[in-house]
Design an enzyme around this catalytic site. Sequence first.
Site, short mmCIF file in Angstrom:
data_model
loop_
_atom_site.label_atom_id
_atom_site.label_comp_id
_atom_site.label_asym_id
_atom_site.label_seq_id
_atom_site.Cartn_x
_atom_site.Cartn_y
_atom_site.Cartn_z
N TYR A 18 0.80 -1.22 0.00
CA TYR A 18 0.00 0.00 0.00
C TYR A 18 0.84 1.27 0.00
CZ TYR A 18 -3.69 -3.29 1.05
OH TYR A 18 -4.56 -4.34 0.98
N HIS A 23 -4.67 6.17 -0.79
CA HIS A 23 -5.24 6.00 0.55
C HIS A 23 -4.22 6.30 1.65
CE1 HIS A 23 -9.14 5.01 1.97
NE2 HIS A 23 -9.00 3.73 2.17
N ASN A 70 -9.85 0.49 8.14
CA ASN A 70 -11.16 0.35 8.78
C ASN A 70 -11.12 0.23 10.29
OD1 ASN A 70 -11.93 0.37 6.13
ND2 ASN A 70 -12.78 -1.68 6.12
#
Length: 190
Positions: A18, A23, A70
């Site tokens: 990532y 993000h 999350n």
Amino acid sequence: MANENRVLVGLGNPGDRYRDTRHNVGFMVLDRLRVRWGWGNFRSKGNAEILSGRRGEHQVYLLKPQTYMNLSGQAVSALRRQTPVVPTEVLCIVDEFALPLGKLRLRASGSAGGHNGLKSLIADLGSQDFPRLRLGIGPVPEGWEAANFVLGRFQASEREALDDMVEKACECVETWLELGIAPAMNRYNS
């Protein structure tokens, strides 16, 4: 006497997979602040990478949750169990695909606006009353799913705008630390 602690939470996802994705702009801002301020390296502590030091009158904590987006609020809750800090002293730095690339929006409080990382922070802080600095990464291209877009990497053509936005975000954070939320909003919500 007012609490001197401040927490800067950069939202993102852990791991090389990532790194440098849209993000993860929250992580990018904290990495840039670390260099700007001449601080050492992040260290792993529980479910976060953390770094702290003095900035003016404040003890500042840079926090990169390692729980995936999350569940970001869990890392903030863990820090708050050890360090006195109220929600208004926690600044969340987060991506926003509804804003065009390069645009900043600082708010003193508000809803999650559909962002799962912010939903987690609201749940774990028990309040929406914490400042958040949204960093524009949009718009989502026609025909793309938002989830695929935010987990994608920036294009070479976007690098200059990204770098400028991260630099401006650092300046905004420094203004928030030095002068407070209202002056920072006035200066950076253009």
